[in-house]
Scaffold this active site. Structure first.
Site, PDB file in Angstrom:
ATOM      1  NE  ARG A 247      -1.659   1.620   3.642  1.00 32.46           N
ATOM      2  CZ  ARG A 247      -1.477   1.363   4.927  1.00 32.46           C
ATOM      3  NH1 ARG A 247      -2.110   0.386   5.507  1.00 32.46           N
ATOM      4  NH2 ARG A 247      -0.636   2.097   5.640  1.00 32.46           N
TER       5      ARG A 247
ATOM      6  CG  HIS B 206      -5.805   2.346   6.926  1.00 29.39           C
ATOM      7  ND1 HIS B 206      -6.028   1.075   6.445  1.00 29.39           N
ATOM      8  CD2 HIS B 206      -6.962   2.698   7.568  1.00 29.39           C
ATOM      9  CE1 HIS B 206      -7.243   0.672   6.776  1.00 29.39           C
ATOM     10  NE2 HIS B 206      -7.823   1.645   7.448  1.00 29.39           N
TER      11      HIS B 206
ATOM     12  CE1 TYR C 169       1.542   2.088   8.400  1.00 30.71           C
ATOM     13  CE2 TYR C 169       0.420   3.584   9.917  1.00 30.71           C
ATOM     14  CZ  TYR C 169       0.503   2.971   8.678  1.00 30.71           C
ATOM     15  OH  TYR C 169      -0.423   3.254   7.715  1.00 30.71           O
TER      16      TYR C 169
HETATM   17  C1  LIG Z   1     -14.163  -6.535  12.109  1.00 26.02           C
HETATM   18  C2  LIG Z   1     -13.358  -5.297  11.928  1.00 26.02           C
HETATM   19  N1  LIG Z   1     -12.441  -4.959  12.841  1.00 26.02           N
HETATM   20  C3  LIG Z   1     -11.744  -3.822  12.732  1.00 26.02           C
HETATM   21  C4  LIG Z   1     -11.933  -2.982  11.660  1.00 26.02           C
HETATM   22  C5  LIG Z   1     -11.164  -1.647  11.578  1.00 26.02           C
HETATM   23  N2  LIG Z   1     -10.226  -1.687  10.456  1.00 26.02           N
HETATM   24  C6  LIG Z   1     -10.535  -1.148   9.260  1.00 26.02           C
HETATM   25  S1  LIG Z   1      -9.361  -1.447   8.117  1.00 26.02           S
HETATM   26  C7  LIG Z   1      -8.401  -2.261   9.221  1.00 26.02           C
HETATM   27  C8  LIG Z   1      -7.117  -2.885   8.759  1.00 26.02           C
HETATM   28  C9  LIG Z   1      -7.365  -3.875   7.667  1.00 26.02           C
HETATM   29  O1  LIG Z   1      -6.165  -4.437   7.216  1.00 26.02           O
HETATM   30  P1  LIG Z   1      -6.150  -5.406   5.975  1.00 26.02           P
HETATM   31  O2  LIG Z   1      -7.145  -6.496   6.153  1.00 26.02           O
HETATM   32  O3  LIG Z   1      -4.738  -5.818   5.763  1.00 26.02           O
HETATM   33  O4  LIG Z   1      -6.666  -4.561   4.746  1.00 26.02           O
HETATM   34  P2  LIG Z   1      -6.017  -3.236   4.149  1.00 26.02           P
HETATM   35  O5  LIG Z   1      -6.588  -2.088   4.908  1.00 26.02           O
HETATM   36  O6  LIG Z   1      -4.542  -3.346   4.266  1.00 26.02           O
HETATM   37  O7  LIG Z   1      -6.487  -3.221   2.738  1.00 26.02           O
HETATM   38  C10 LIG Z   1      -8.993  -2.277  10.463  1.00 26.02           C
HETATM   39  C11 LIG Z   1      -8.410  -2.892  11.679  1.00 26.02           C
HETATM   40  C12 LIG Z   1     -12.896  -3.365  10.723  1.00 26.02           C
HETATM   41  N3  LIG Z   1     -13.169  -2.631   9.639  1.00 26.02           N
HETATM   42  N4  LIG Z   1     -13.590  -4.516  10.869  1.00 26.02           N
END
Ligand SMILES: Cc1ncc(C[n+]2csc(CCOP(=O)(O)OP(=O)(O)O)c2C)c(N)n1
Ligand SMILES: Cc1ncc(C[n+]2csc(CCOP(=O)(O)OP(=O)(O)O)c2C)c(N)n1
Ligand SMILES: [Mg+2]
Ligand SMILES: [Mg+2]
Lengths: 385, 364, 385, 364
Positions: free
Chosen positions: A271, A275, A284
């Site tokens: 990425r 975020h 980080y």
């Molecule tokens: C069940 C749940 N827990 C926490 C979140 C908060 N949250 C949103 S994005 C994220 C990180 C997601 O990481 P990843 O699965 O690697 O996807 P990326 O954002 O890197 O595309 C978190 C913790 C959420 N959306 N859903």
């Protein structure tokens, strides 16, 4: 025999007659991510596929930049960019047939747009005028899923239902590296394998779940290795190699369509942006890491390979960039129009029929809105005088 | 609890926001008690998406403030095991709706372990849940989920409305030997105030409501025409968390219209402070419960019902409720229509049968 | 460096510098369940271990029979028997050090009893006088867990906490084949691997989750194969070979204790009785299957091996059976005493301090009970006259 | 719906128990509509642990009635996907507490999908939950979890109390285009009755309460000393599911003491039938809400509050609640002390201020 019966299924009979269901070896991913671009095999990739991928990658990058810019202008509440991950997004958006279904997460609006969705509709959730901006059946794109990994069992259920109905439909579900830690990931993959549902899981491993790096997310040799625990093949692919991602997904989709069951694909990518626009990635990760990945840019990789095969020159690159600009301008213009929202719609889609309680509450809000409007009219009348 | 001040930080520092006060509470609790461990998604290196845990990993190390894998049931479930071994875990759920995957662990274990083991194994776990709306969050980022917790015996449920309470109640929650669901009103995270963590009187016990704004003037003084009792134009507004400032604002506005409103901040939904609430309602004779959560089946029903059970003959009017509508939390552009605001509170106050007019039965 | 840091952890750096964290090969289970009894290696197993295992197996079988009989006499509300699975139960009960912790499910009272728990206390949940009959810290046995797989993250958290405190403690968590499908299984194993927690997961694969056979539960080559997806070793063992289960668990416990992290062990066994006394197993399995497994009986297997080594003769077998009878008689007698229950205890253990509401409710119940008692006294007085 | 009779079965067969009537409803729904699919743990070969789905896999095959892997979020989550593709899944959760792992899917998707998609994608899912206590079940097998569902907009919540309603409401739930949480009172599974599924009048719509026992005699007839209104010694008992038989028994017993009690069976908690409930309370002037679930934060608070809001001036006494205590569900040997029984209902009726005595305030 029904589709649910698996004659060779794993069932321990009394030892010593141990009979494992399947050989684990073919399920295991390769040790290295699969790559096409820059290898000899790249020569065999259809030229028009490369051209298509290239155009969508460039459009996609521009789209991400535009959407991020819209957050600064207050036109989007938030935007999770997929810059750097365009190869995954574009391949996922292109690999399916029209009748197939895509199950995106919040970061996957680009895949949905590549699949044909109007970007303004795709961005509705993030603009904030409604939770989802499109009829999922129009382009067979499920609503963007925010609760992580929860969309995966939906994809399994839909693919299973289609198969039961005799329809030739595959579901492709996207999830992040972080999302693989959720229980729903596990349950979905297990159901898919037991039911041999025609579904493909694409993990975009972009190295982070917000701030949490992969090393704190898993100790597995790779995320693709999780596949063997469900009895499905795991495939590891260079997520910045659009041709490779497309090929691996295409094979998995074909396998699913022909009754071969589900596949787990891990695409290793990065990425490049934070975020979301609200995140501060410097907290980080290091610039060095980001720069190292910039040297493995999906567009640059593809352009290099295409130039090698004389499929691209400066003029055609320029033409694609221009069309990307036009798309961005169009999106900008449309997003700058104030969306029409109707507070009364709040009560519209709770149930098929409004309950008496919702009717009461709707009447209350209507009265409030009317009083507000009256007050405003009074104000402006005063002002006019 | 209140004597635990962190080494090296004096009383001079005055955190400006509720988020900072919460962070300070975590920090002071960790400094005071090495068994306090913070865990959750992004709580370490990043300091949490709301920066509440900022600096904790740096100060106490990543085994005291730990970035977990992304799995809420796993977070709460491992916290249960940690508590079984004598630690005092403080878990962060990133947003209200993302606590739902941990529901089974919460309901079937966290709430029941003390009971199951006849008191042998209490679980001193604090579950921090940034909750509620008003911050322009997209779907799943604005739920008011308190009824799920309230209705589950074995949990304490706390929601601060002020910066001082944010600090004090969080310290109290962490110190409690019972599991506490600690609801942090997201839209108050950035509310500012002059505040010092070292004033012992700022650490309230869990379970005591407070009268935020007394309705003194009108108590028993005037008897308007048609009023059954002689308590004048006074009423009690009852709320907690993010709705308390709304009620205070409404009370201020109401004064202009001749109403003298008392505002009760519950602070804790479980235990529920019947005494403070009923004392106020007996003084005023009228009450409105205000919260963001959905009305139907929400906390307000319980509150109204128990007031009515206890104060029936003191009531000049039914206890009314001003709540979110019975709908899923709306998208950002529409949330202001959903959230109980000052006008809606004042409308409810106006419907409290001031002339004892016979208005009931209209709604059905 | 803290215990949470893993220098070699999986973190994708830009391809082509792909560096998987761990080699998958050593994590994979063998193709065949590990066996000791009946093999040449059985000769090396310590005689006193075999004797101990044997006694506990025989006691265990008798215990199961007695507990099942108690359901028919109304002395237990329900009993999930572990007959046929005694080798797993006994090995799990014996393999830990005193300071270690056992996390049993509802079916694992035998393991808890072998560990030292009073059987009457172990059966409290199933008798129905309280939810759990013992202080978990007395024998370091967590309460029996009824919600499937929910005890697994507890085991991880406890083992992790012990490690953080510098204590030399291992947790052994039991779960069934059905339980492996739950999200909590996934999340627990992932946390354990990422944290390198000293925990051992023992899946007793008894072929069924109530009526659902393994083939409908998973399509994996084996349940032990799930381990690789978390980056921990998976071990497959003949669950009716007590010596083999003990050895595999012992190795895993030692590994965990020495900082080597978690292990997933799948023991292939069979539930000879119905799911519980309330279940009708003929609805979903054949007598033939049951009989086939009877030929692979854990006690018979061990007795054969011990007789081969002259560690057992008819007399010693008889002696063990007699001591099992005595245990059963003692249990029967104690379980036939009406347990003392106090309705007022309902309000005792909700919170550290009773809330005012609970005080009110306790007062209400007390008044009701007193009125009841008075009415009864009146009745019996009348009767006496 | 009511015209769908299954081929080959006449009207002669009269299922004896509620469990059988529920099974018959599933069978008839599956026969009438090939898009109806049943899925859950042990629902196929075994016919469910309560045998409600007995015979379905045999009759319709294992793709129509499917034994799933053991994972409740997976069951409900795949059901969402199946519904998205036009099927009509009926999901069985084996016991109340074992529905909790599916909570996130239920709250964040099942309840919200119609709303999220502006009505484009409703989810016609029925979630059958055997619920409540009184069967001597060990921990986690006796929860009354209805408030979690009631408080979640987007779900219908239904609980039958009679065999005819079990059949009719389940048919209605399956036919509904909205998701329905269908609460099956476990301890009524074996209740018996003479009943035929082919009488069309036995298929009630969802959302209508019914007066199970009219309190006719006393309406407006007598005016006892001290009574404010002339409605005599009448009151309304309001309940649903397993508590309805208790209320009917209590009403019968109360008649001996000169009380004329009307019994309202809500049948559906969402939608809530304010009209029927309020009409009864206006007739009687007094009400007691009865349910097994925990009192604090439970359904009774909502019901009492909304009655009070709507019927304040008709009330001679506060609406009282007879509920389970605010404790985790007790072990089998103690459950009788927890469950609301006839005596506790009669005690509450006695406290309805028949002489308009000034009794309030005692409790606090
Ligand atoms: C069940 C749940 N827990 C926490 C979140 C908060 N949250 C949103 S994005 C994220 C990180 C997601 O990481 P990843 O699965 O690697 O996807 P990326 O954002 O890197 O595309 C978190 C913790 C959420 N959306 N859903
Ligand atoms: C979360 C949850 N869902 C459902 C149940 C109901 N249930 C009790 S035992 C059982 C089968 C368990 O099978 P398995 O894990 O193989 O263990 P076994 O009974 O064979 O020892 C089920 C479905 C439960 N206890 N917990
Ligand atoms: Mg990621
Ligand atoms: Mg099993």
């Amino acid at each position: 025999m029904t589709v649910l019966e698996q004659p060779g299924a794993y069932r321990p009979t009394p030892p010593p007659a141990w009979r494992p269901r399947a050989d684990a070896a073919p399920l295991l991913p390769d040790a290295e991510p699969y790559r096409l671009l820059g290898t000899a095999a790249a020569a065999d990739v259809a030229a028009d596929l490369l051209t298509r991928l290239h155009r969508e990658l460039v459009h996609g990058r521009r789209y991400n930049a535009q959407a991020t810019a819209l957050t600064r202008q207050g036109r989007l509440a938030v935007y999770p960019s997929s810059t750097g991950q365009e190869a995954c997004q574009v391949a996922a958006g292109l690999v399916l047939e029209e009748r197939d279904w895509l199950f995106p997460s919040y970061r996957d609006t680009l895949a949905a747009v590549v699949r044909g969705l109007d970007p303004v509709q795709a961005l509705t959730l993030l603009r904030g005028d409604w939770h989802s901006g499109y009829d999922p059946r129009d382009h067979r794109v499920a609503p963007l899923s925010t609760p992580l990994a929860t969309q995966l069992p939906h994809a399994v259920g839909l693919a299973h239902a289609a198969r039961l109905k005799g329809d030739d439909v595959v579901a492709l579900a996207l999830v992040g590296d972080g999302g693989t830690s959720e229980g729903d990931f596990h349950e979905a993959l297990n159901f898919a394998a037991v039911w041999q549902a025609p579904v493909v899981f694409l993990v975009q491993n972009n190295g982070f779940a917000i701030s949490v790096p992969l090393a704190k997310q898993t100790a597995a040799p790779s995320l693709a290795h999780k596949a063997v625990g469900y009895g499905m093949p795991g495939r590891l692919v260079d997520g910045n190699d659009a041709a490779a991602v497309h090929r691996v997904l295409d094979e998995a989709v074909r396998r699913a369509r022909s009754g071969g069951g589900p596949t787990l694909v891990e695409a290793v990518t990065y990425r490049m942006d934070a975020h979301t626009n609200a995140d501060d990635a410097t907290r980080y990760r290091t610039d060095d890491e980001v720069e190292a990945w910039r040297a493995h840019d999906p567009i640059a990789l593809l352009e290099e390979a295409m130039r090698d095969r004389d499929l691209l020159d400066d003029r055609s690159v320029e033409a694609v960039r221009e069309s990307a600009e036009r798309l961005a301008a169009g999106l900008r213009e449309r997003m700058n129009q104030e969306p029409v929202v109707d507070p009364m719609e709040l009560f519209e889609h709770i149930y098929a029929d409004k309950t008496s309680q919702l009717r009461e509450q709707a009447a209350q809000l209507r009265a409030e809105l009317e009083a507000e409007a009256e007050a405003e009219a009074d104000e402006s009348e005063k002002g006019a005088r | 609890m209140t004597t635990a001040t962190a080494a090296g930080t004096g009383t001079a520092r005055k955190p400006a926001t509720m988020a900072q006060a919460l962070g300070r509470a975590l920090r002071d609790a960790m400094a005071a008690d090495p068994s306090v461990h913070v865990l959750g998604e992004d709580v370490g290196t990043l300091g949490g998406v709301f920066r509440v845990t900022d600096g904790l990993a740096k100060e106490f190390g990543d085994t005291r403030c730990t970035d977990t894998p992304l799995a809420e049931a796993g977070i709460l479930g491992t916290a249960v095991g940690m508590a079984m071994y004598g630690l005092r875990p403080v878990v962060e759920m990133q947003f209200d709706a993302f606590a739902y995957p941990s529901f089974e662990q919460l309901i079937s274990h966290v709430a029941k372990m003390r009971n199951r083991t006849r008191g042998a194994m209490p679980l001193p776990i604090t579950v921090r849940v940034p909750y509620g709306g008003g911050i322009g969050g997209v779907e799943h980022h604005s739920d008011s989920s308190e009824i799920y917790y309230m209705a589950t015996p074995g949990l304490h449920v706390v929601a601060p409305a002020t910066i001082a309470d944010a600090y004090g109640l969080l310290r109290a929650a962490i110190a409690s030997d019972d599991p506490v669901v600690f609801l942090e009103p997201k839209r108050l995270y950035w509310s500012k105030g002059d505040w010092s963590p070292d004033r012992p009187d700022e650490v309230p016990p869990i379970g005591q409501a407070v009268v935020r704004r007394p309705g003194g003037a009108a108590v028993g003084d005037t008897a308007p025409a048609g009023g059954r009792a002689g308590r004048g134009r006074s009423a009690t507004l009852i709320s907690y968390g993010p709705s308390v400032p709304i009620c205070l604002e409404a009370a201020e506005a109401a004064r202009a219209e001749g109403w003298d409103l008392e505002v009760v901040d519950l602070r804790s939904l479980v235990p529920f402070d019947d005494e403070t609430v009923c004392a106020s309602v007996r003084r005023t004779g009228r009450a409105v419960v205000v919260h963001e959560a959905t009305g139907f089946g929400g906390p307000g029903g319980e509150i109204a019902a128990r007031i009515t059970e206890r104060c029936f003959h003191h009531l000049e009017a039914p206890v009314l409720r001003v709540t979110g509508f019975d709908i899923p939390y709306p998208p950002p552009m529409l949330e202001r229509h959903h959230l109980p605001g000052v006008d809606r509170v004042l409308d409810a106050v106006a419907r409290l049968q001031w002339e004892s007019e016979f208005t009931e039965g209209r709604a059905v």
